[in-house]
Structures are given as structure tokens and as C-alpha cells.
Design an enzyme around this catalytic site. Structure first.
Site, PDB file in Angstrom:
ATOM      1  N   ASP A  41     151.284  20.884  -8.986  1.00  0.00           N
ATOM      2  CA  ASP A  41     151.862  21.786  -7.692  1.00  0.00           C
ATOM      3  C   ASP A  41     153.280  21.097  -7.480  1.00  0.00           C
ATOM      4  OD1 ASP A  41     149.802  23.291  -7.850  1.00  0.00           O
ATOM      5  OD2 ASP A  41     148.730  22.245  -6.293  1.00  0.00           O
ATOM      6  N   ARG A  88     137.574  22.152  -0.102  1.00  0.00           N
ATOM      7  CA  ARG A  88     136.137  21.540  -0.303  1.00  0.00           C
ATOM      8  C   ARG A  88     135.371  21.211   0.596  1.00  0.00           C
ATOM      9  NH1 ARG A  88     140.064  21.600  -4.448  1.00  0.00           N
ATOM     10  NH2 ARG A  88     139.564  21.434  -6.391  1.00  0.00           N
ATOM     11  N   ARG A  99     146.299  37.044 -11.159  1.00  0.00           N
ATOM     12  CA  ARG A  99     146.063  35.571 -11.627  1.00  0.00           C
ATOM     13  C   ARG A  99     144.816  35.499 -12.729  1.00  0.00           C
ATOM     14  NH1 ARG A  99     146.997  31.080  -7.385  1.00  0.00           N
ATOM     15  NH2 ARG A  99     146.945  29.861  -9.249  1.00  0.00           N
ATOM     16  N   ARG A 147     156.154  29.899 -11.832  1.00  0.00           N
ATOM     17  CA  ARG A 147     156.969  28.923 -11.279  1.00  0.00           C
ATOM     18  C   ARG A 147     158.185  28.727 -12.181  1.00  0.00           C
ATOM     19  NH1 ARG A 147     152.370  25.895  -7.673  1.00  0.00           N
ATOM     20  NH2 ARG A 147     152.650  27.358  -5.898  1.00  0.00           N
ATOM     21  N   LYS A 176     145.189  20.547   1.711  1.00  0.00           N
ATOM     22  CA  LYS A 176     144.627  21.826   1.421  1.00  0.00           C
ATOM     23  C   LYS A 176     143.594  21.777   0.410  1.00  0.00           C
ATOM     24  CE  LYS A 176     147.469  25.121  -1.051  1.00  0.00           C
ATOM     25  NZ  LYS A 176     146.668  25.904  -1.798  1.00  0.00           N
ATOM     26  N   LYS A 227     150.815  30.624 -11.927  1.00  0.00           N
ATOM     27  CA  LYS A 227     150.449  30.155 -10.549  1.00  0.00           C
ATOM     28  C   LYS A 227     150.952  31.130  -9.400  1.00  0.00           C
ATOM     29  CE  LYS A 227     148.977  26.081 -11.152  1.00  0.00           C
ATOM     30  NZ  LYS A 227     147.346  25.623 -10.993  1.00  0.00           N
ATOM     31  N   GLY A 280     144.087  30.993  -5.156  1.00  0.00           N
ATOM     32  CA  GLY A 280     143.223  30.842  -6.189  1.00  0.00           C
ATOM     33  C   GLY A 280     142.027  29.923  -5.934  1.00  0.00           C
TER      34      GLY A 280
HETATM   35  C1  S3P Z   1     143.805  23.189  -7.046  1.00  0.00           C
HETATM   36  C2  S3P Z   1     144.075  23.076  -8.407  1.00  0.00           C
HETATM   37  C3  S3P Z   1     145.230  23.342  -9.263  1.00  0.00           C
HETATM   38  C4  S3P Z   1     146.493  23.739  -8.143  1.00  0.00           C
HETATM   39  C5  S3P Z   1     145.913  24.229  -6.819  1.00  0.00           C
HETATM   40  C6  S3P Z   1     145.035  23.650  -6.099  1.00  0.00           C
HETATM   41  C7  S3P Z   1     142.732  22.649  -6.592  1.00  0.00           C
HETATM   42  O1  S3P Z   1     145.071  24.584  -9.857  1.00  0.00           O
HETATM   43  O2  S3P Z   1     147.498  24.047  -8.801  1.00  0.00           O
HETATM   44  O3  S3P Z   1     147.239  24.516  -6.096  1.00  0.00           O
HETATM   45  O4  S3P Z   1     142.561  22.405  -5.263  1.00  0.00           O
HETATM   46  O5  S3P Z   1     141.519  22.620  -7.297  1.00  0.00           O
HETATM   47  P1  S3P Z   1     144.476  24.439 -11.423  1.00  0.00           P
HETATM   48  O6  S3P Z   1     143.354  23.833 -11.292  1.00  0.00           O
HETATM   49  O7  S3P Z   1     144.148  25.904 -11.603  1.00  0.00           O
HETATM   50  O8  S3P Z   1     145.484  23.882 -12.130  1.00  0.00           O
END
Ligand code: S3P
Length: 440
Positions: free
Chosen positions: A319, A28, A125, A350, A23, A346, A97
Site C-alpha cells: 500500500d 480484523r 476488482r 495505482r 485500518k 487495487k 476489498g
Molecule cells: C490488506 C491487504 C492488502 C492491502 C489492503 C489491505 C489487508 O491487499 O493492499 O489495502 O488488510 O489484508 P492484498 O492482500 O489483496 O494484497
């Protein structure tokens, strides 16, 4: 709303399975495709709900995307950096997010107004962590409740100011938002991380020829004049695979081979923890492709012991704490998780959700401000538990149900599609099919 009835399973899971696609890297990959000039073909793209939110966001900026779900492929056509255009409507990031924060970084370098919103969970968030540093670019950025929450807006400009920023929280999302913003900088930008977090954005951009270097905890980004479109093939998702790895570890007689999993060290804290707990697994055929390390993971049943997971490790297992908690509850002894207060912001809180879920299964678990104390080994009881609409909590509780002793109902499981739409069919492929999904 859907719920699932999970019947305990007394045989092991076995066989070979290809890991669900990553994911984080899919987000990206699509984003760098949109910033590249020409046609980017991406194989191994995750069609989970979060990544689909990213695709719609990019399309709002005029990028053309062809989706071929059966082939796990997308094709991104774009004029690249500096050529994205102001959207006609707000961008809805859904539950994601990563979509919201990373696209906000890109929006600083797009002339005009981009407005972001999300679902009920995402609108609660914290966004100040991106809104404030993104202002260093000279873009106007502001959001609800004094810049704290979505909806928020970015009024970007074609070129932005170069900047230096010291991240207060080790967050790959905030770091990546800033890296994307820096691509339109008028000079070199510098970002300092308090602790290493996943470095997929850096790896992907470097693979595509962008001059991005890390020196003593500081990332230096030299803005490229353009990025040429390229072909990418993405590995599997260790975060999603961790549910299958946990299941094979906990069920006697299990022997599972999970093919093509991303094992980037800034993502692989789960494997380090499992190793320390006494997990029996091997990584086979390690190789670097398209800027990322991948390999096959062979897992067998093993007896586990409790461990301590401290602050420095948290970004590398950010995660995986919910599923590690399930493993810890089955391990001999105490597991202490600390420095993990980020888990409270999150998709749901969590720490609270996993403590409630596992307590509901009869586990002795203490919720602390910054972590959890879990006493194992427990015999998981049946009953009813709730995911709080969080995909990783839902899947962790399903795994607990399978290794438990009585029937368990996990409520609110629609959210699993957020990261792992094929979760139940993958469980079937490795031999566990005793679940029943009901609409309530
Ligand atoms: C992610 C970074 C993490 C992770 C999220 C995916 C990413 O969040 O918890 O599920 O793809 O950059 P944070 O960078 O806010 O900790």
C-alpha cells in the site's frame, strides 16, 4: 466532488502526533469480535469508511456493535462462531476489498445465503482469487462474469470441509479469508503462501487462543470449539503514518514524533525502503501488545537516494508504493520498482495513476507492466492532478504538492476518508494548514 488546493510549504513539520488507527487491524478486530462469544471491547478502532463497511456487514449477520467514535472504541456483542445468522439483505462492502474478501471467508461457515456487492471500483476488482479457493470448504460460491467480479454469493454451512491450499498470489486478504473459513473446518486446514504477507489475522487469532501456527511457509489452523471474547487495543496505522513520515523526510527543518505506530515486520517494508534511501528516523519504545509490535517513530528531514524494490518486498510495501514513488521522485538517482503488477488491481490501477500524477508534476517516470522507473530528483510543478478516486493516490499527491514549488490542485479527494478521515486536520496539527478544500 471535492478538490483541494495545496500551497507549497517552506518550513518543516514539527511536533508530536498520535498515529491514525490501523485500518487492517480494525477490520480484523471487529471480525474476531463477531466470532468470539461474549462482549469484545476494542480501543484504538479506526472509524474510516472501510472499517465502517465491515461493521455494517457484521451487523447484517446479527452481531450487535456499539460505536463510540470520540473514544475510538467499539463494543462487539456476539454469540460467536456458529451462531451468526443469514442476512436479510445483501452486504455492501463499499470501497473495501478487505471487508468483502474477509467476510466472504466467514460467510462459508454461516448457514444460508450471503450476497456481497460494493461500489463501482470494488465491483471491478478480482474476486476469483477468493471465490475459487473458498469452494474447497464445500460452500457454494459464485459471482458475476464467471466468478470474476462482485456481486457474488456464498451459500455457507455450519461446518465446512478442512482444506489445503497453495495461494498463487501473496495476498493477505485471500489468506485471511481462508483462515476465517478454516475456523469452521471439520479438521485442520493448511494454507501455503508464496511470499510472506501481513500476518495480522494470524497474530490476533493466536492472541485469542486459537491454535494457528506457521511452519515452513505453511499456516496450519486447528478449528477452535469457541473463541472467548476479550479486550483489544489496536496500534496506529503505518500505511497512513507513511504520508506524515514522507512529509517530514522531504521538508527541511522537520522533526516529527509519531506515537503508537504498528511496526509488524510484515507491514513495515516502507521503513526498510526509507532506511535504504537514507531516511533519518528512529523507532523508539518498541513493544508487543495484543499480539502486535508497536513503537513511536521519530523522523527528521534527510536527503534521499534512489533504490531498487523487487518482487519479494512488494507484499510488505503493497500500500506504500504511491508514497514511496513521491519520495523516489525527490531522491537523487533512479528508483526501480518491479514485480508490482498487483497494484493494477487495487482501488484503481495505482501504477498508472501514480505515473500520471507524477508526470503531471514534471517527474521523469516510466510506467512498466510490473512497476515503475522513477528518475530523481525532480522539482514538483503545480497545476492539476487527479486521484482517480483512490485514497492513497490522493494523499500521495497532496504530500507532493506540499513539497512542490507551485500551487497544486488535487481533484477528487473525498476518497481520503476511506482510510484516513483526519488527514487534513493531522497535517494542521504538525504545522501545515495551507490547504483549501473546495466543492466542485
Ligand atoms: C490488506 C491487504 C492488502 C492491502 C489492503 C489491505 C489487508 O491487499 O493492499 O489495502 O488488510 O489484508 P492484498 O492482500 O489483496 O494484497
Amino acid at each position: 466532488m471535492k478538490e483541494v488546493l495545496i500551497r507549497p510549504f517552506y518550513r518543516g513539520v514539527r511536533g508530536e502526533i498520535r498515529a491514525p488507527r490501523d485500518k487492517s487491524l480494525s477490520h480484523r478486530g471487529a471480525m474476531v469480535g463477531a466470532l468470539s462469544q461474549g462482549v469484545t471491547v476494542i480501543d484504538g478502532f479506526s472509524f474510516c469508511a472501510d472499517c465502517l463497511s465491515t461493521l455494517s456487514g457484521l451487523e447484517s449477520w446479527g452481531v450487535e456493535i456499539i460505536r463510540e467514535e470520540e473514544k475510538e472504541r467499539i463494543t462487539v456483542k456476539s454469540e460467536g462462531l456458529g451462531k451468526l445468522r443469514e442476512p436479510e439483505d445483501v452486504i455492501n462492502a463499499g470501497n473495501s476489498g478487505t471487508t468483502m474478501r474477509l467476510l466472504a471467508g466467514i460467510a462459508t461457515g454461516i448457514e444460508g445465503l450471503t450476497i456481497f456487492t460494493g461500489d463501482e471500483s470494488l465491483r471491478q476488482r478480482p474476486m476469483k482469487r477468493v471465490i475459487e479457493p473458498l469452494r474447497l470448504t464445500g460452500a457454494e460460491v459464485g459471482g458475476r462474469k464467471r466468478d470474476s467480479f462482485p456481486p457474488f454469493f456464498v451459500r455457507g454451512r455450519d461446518r465446512v470441509k478442512a482444506f489445503s491450499y497453495h495461494l498463487p498470489v501473496p495476498s493477505a486478504q485471500v489468506k485471511s479469508a481462508l483462515i476465517f473459513a478454516a475456523l469452521r473446518g471439520e479438521g485442520t486446514s493448511f494454507i501455503k503462501e508464496p511470499l510472506p504477507s501481513r500476518d495480522h489475522t494470524e497474530n490476533l487469532l493466536r492472541y485469542l487462543g486459537v491454535n494457528i501456527e506457521k511452519k515452513g511457509g505453511v499456516i496450519e489452523i486447528e478449528p477452535p470449539s469457541s473463541i472467548s471474547a476479550s479486550y483489544l487495543s489496536l496500534p496506529g496505522d503505518l500505511s497512513s503514518a507513511s504520508f506524515l513520515i514522507a512529509l517530514a523526510t522531504l521538508l527541511p527543518q522537520s522533526h516529527l514524533l509519531i506515537r503508537d505506530v504498528g511496526i509488524n515486520p510484515t507491514r513495515a517494508g516502507f521503513l526498510a525502503c526509507l532506511r535504504e534511501m537514507g531516511g533519518n528516523f528512529e523507532i523508539i519504545g518498541e513493544r508487543e501488545e495484543f499480539g502486535e509490535w508497536r513503537g513511536d517513530i521519530e523522523v527528521r528531514f534527510s536527503h534521499l537516494r534512489g533504490i531498487e524494490i523487487g518482487r519479494n518486498l512488494i507484499p510488505l510495501v503493497i500500500d506504500e508504493i504511491p508514497i514511496i514513488s513521491v519520495l523516489a521522485a525527490q531522491a537523487e538517482g533512479t528508483t526501480v520498482i518491479s514485480g508490482a503488477e498487483e497494484l493494477r488491481v487495487k482501488e484503481t490501477d495505482r501504477l498508472k495513476a501514480i505515473a500520471q500524477g507524477l508526470r503531471g508534476l514534471g517527474v521523469e517516470i516510466e510506467e512498466r507492466d510490473d512497476g515503475l522507473l522513477i528518475q530523481g530528483p525532480a522539482v514538483f510543478q503545480g497545476g492539476k492532478v487527479n486521484s482517480y478516486g483512490d485514497h492513497r493516490i490522493a494523499m500521495s499527491l497532496v504530500i507532493a504538492g506540499i513539497v512542490g514549488k507551485k500551487d497544486l490542485v488535487v481533484e477528487d479527494i473525498d476518497c481520503i476518508k476511506i482510510s484516513y478521515p483526519d488527514f487534513f486536520s493531522d497535517l494542521e496539527k504538525i504545522g501545515y494548514g495551507e490547504w483549501e478544500i473546495k466543492e466542485r
